[in-house]
Design an enzyme around this catalytic site. Sequence first.
Site, PDB file in Angstrom:
ATOM      1  CD  GLU A 284      -1.514   2.386   1.711  1.00 20.04           C
ATOM      2  OE1 GLU A 284      -1.291   3.293   0.872  1.00 20.04           O
ATOM      3  OE2 GLU A 284      -1.353   2.519   2.922  1.00 20.04           O
TER       4      GLU A 284
ATOM      5  CB  CYS B 255      -1.365   7.168   1.675  1.00 20.62           C
ATOM      6  SG  CYS B 255      -2.400   6.038   2.608  1.00 20.62           S
TER       7      CYS B 255
END
Length: 257
Positions: A20, A54
């Site tokens: 990720e 993020c």
Amino acid sequence: MVGRRIAAAAADTLKQLTLELGGKSPALVLDDADLDRIVETLVPGVTGNNGESCTNPSRLIVPEHRHDEIVSALAEAFAALTVGDPRDPATDVGAMVTRKHYERVLDHLASAQKEGGTFAVGGGRAPGHDVGHYVAPTIITGVSPDARVAQEEIFGPVLTVLTYRDEEEAVRIANGTEFGLSGAVYSTDTEHALRVAQRINSGTVNLNNDITVDIGVPFGGVKQSGYGRELGPEGLDAFFNTHVIFIDGEPLRVING
């Protein structure tokens, strides 16, 4: 960069992994989107955790004819945020995690000016904070979708506003980065928003909402935002191998850790 190095190191022994990685998430505003809802959800979405997330919806893609209206409302809301000590309950936005990262965020802001951008609010060190790594919540306008601040992950309380003339252009801009982690679509027509959301190339899309992570559903990205999924039932897949045993020609499927 770190994710690529991890993947390369894992390749020698064929280790399984999920990655990720970063994002440059679009928030795409359709013609009929509700202004109050945009402000209510985007302000915490962009500035929450000091923008160091993020999933930060750092690219706002708006119709040309609604640009001034939306930017004005968001700039007013950004200007009202309190920057300061995170231990103070009144604080909305704290400092960047390190001096190096603080300088990196400021370098992005300087690059925006070099590429013709202007600041609707913010644009540098937070006023009243001569000590510490405090960046003012910032809205950048007037840059192209190819500008550095519209392509690279800034990881700070910074929103870049881009405009479009029709829906096809809007979707192209939304998909026009190397990332594909999260995104959002704003419209009072849920069915229309859903159709547009299905065209956004990302792991997650929110309708009329802040970028959300729910531990009950899978989370992850596409393109340079990584591969594999965390959370939800799908988040367990990377930790198992499927072992198939046949008994008298009939398959019995067994999941082994």
